[in-house]
Write a protein that holds these residues in place. Structure first.
Motif, PDB file in Angstrom:
ATOM      1  N   ALA A  11       3.363  32.202  24.432  1.00 23.24           N
ATOM      2  CA  ALA A  11       2.387  32.441  25.495  1.00 23.24           C
ATOM      3  C   ALA A  11       2.413  31.292  26.508  1.00 23.24           C
ATOM      4  O   ALA A  11       2.382  31.514  27.722  1.00 23.24           O
ATOM      5  N   ASP A  77      -0.741  36.200  29.395  1.00 24.09           N
ATOM      6  CA  ASP A  77       0.067  35.751  28.268  1.00 24.09           C
ATOM      7  C   ASP A  77      -0.590  35.992  26.906  1.00 24.09           C
ATOM      8  O   ASP A  77      -0.002  35.660  25.878  1.00 24.09           O
ATOM      9  N   THR A  78      -1.787  36.575  26.888  1.00 27.95           N
ATOM     10  CA  THR A  78      -2.397  36.921  25.586  1.00 27.95           C
ATOM     11  C   THR A  78      -1.745  38.178  25.010  1.00 27.95           C
ATOM     12  O   THR A  78      -2.166  38.672  23.971  1.00 27.95           O
ATOM     13  N   TYR A  80       0.966  38.491  23.497  1.00 29.31           N
ATOM     14  CA  TYR A  80       1.557  38.284  22.165  1.00 29.31           C
ATOM     15  C   TYR A  80       0.489  38.372  21.074  1.00 29.31           C
ATOM     16  O   TYR A  80       0.746  38.896  19.989  1.00 29.31           O
TER      17      TYR A  80
END
Ligand SMILES: [Zn+2]
Length: 180
Positions: A11, A77-78, A80
């Protein structure tokens, strides 16, 4: 390093790519903030953008293949963590494949940002030495240990997917050993 760290690292690297693009798109004359670069200059921002879109698509496809009713994927980027939460019900083999996917993308993000140390930090899957070198042209890692080719009867080259699978399997072995 557990899977949570892997997710956080992936992330953070994705976030860094986004920062790089934003920096590249700054209007001329804007000198307010220049990111400190410790690696080689990033390639064209379009390459980075294509890469980010493809990475996101792959994470979503993987998740939806296993959980069709997963909630909408986050745009940042959360993603993942979203994938991890929505694939937690899978069996070990499928979980492992998902982890390897995150590890591979994490390596891809770093390489695109000019950081080749991600490859050098992986032991060679064949001879276990720390002599891997990234070849940006053919896009594979090659082991520089001369005995390694002889061990396997051919050139010791590894794709990022192979390194990611090896990385994931190695972490599981370490974890299993420390649990006993
Ligand atoms: Zn080797």
């Amino acid at each position: 390093m557990g899977h949570e760290d892997t997710i956080n690292t992936a992330a953070a690297r994705l976030r860094q790519l986004h920062t790089d693009i934003t920096a590249l798109r700054r209007p001329a004359g804007d000198t307010t903030r220049t990111p400190t670069r410790v690696h080689a200059p990033a390639p064209l921002d379009l390459d980075i953008l294509d890469h980010m879109v493809a990475a996101r698509d792959e994470v979503i496809s993987h998740t939806r293949a296993h959980k069709q009713d997963a909630p909408a994927a986050p745009a940042d980027d959360t993603i993942y963590a979203w994938m991890d939460a929505n694939t937690a019900h899978l069996d070990d083999a499928k979980r492992r494949a998902g982890r390897a996917l995150v590890v591979r993308q994490s390596m891809e993000h770093a390489l695109l940002a000019g950081d080749e140390t991600v490859v050098r930090r992986e032991p060679c899957p064949r001879c276990a030495c720390w002599g891997l070198s990234w070849q940006s042209g053919p896009q594979y890692a090659v082991c520089l240990n001369r005995r390694c080719a002889a061990l396997g009867g051919g050139p010791s080259t590894w794709s990022l997917a192979q390194l990611a699978h090896h990385h994931t399997a190695r972490l599981e072995t370490i974890k299993a050993q420390s649990a006993t």
